[in-house]
Scaffold this motif. Sequence first.
Motif: not given
Length: 161
Positions: A95-103, A116-123
């Motif tokens: 996910l991070e390699s695709k630019g998704v911010r992960v907590d 956790l993946v925030g709502p911007k990437s979580g629909f």
Amino acid sequence: MAKVLGVNHVAFTVKDMEAAVAHAVDVLGGECVIKFENTQECYKGACVVFGDSILSFLEATDESSFVAKIIEKQGYGVQHIGLDIEDIEGYVANLESKGVRVDRGHLQDGDFPEALVGPKSGFGVVLQLIAWKEGRFDTSPRAIKTLRRKYAELPGLKVLQ
């Protein structure tokens, strides 16, 4: 290859957890398997089982909690979806390699790694990525026992029922 194994649970923010649980049990036919409180993050919750599926209900216990802020901003409804993940470290790295911010805050927890993946990437909702060491959190007696142990042992969490 790291992948999603399935939807673990769906969590809803509610004004009154007791009323939500009563409705889920008495009207919809679910079974409440645990009630808990997070004293650090100021919310209480419950998990209700419907066959092989789990719904969680979260109620703020303080106006400063993230649950209260979500309700203020978005109203009541789906707050997060829990996903069972195979190879959580690999999945998060992908996910991070695709630019998704992960907590990654709870990724290193020995027994209960989660991210956790925030709502911007979580629909529009938070995605809780779960890879418990003792196996999937499902509706089995083993998994419910593990869930109860998690809420009894981790700091800031306590089992209410």
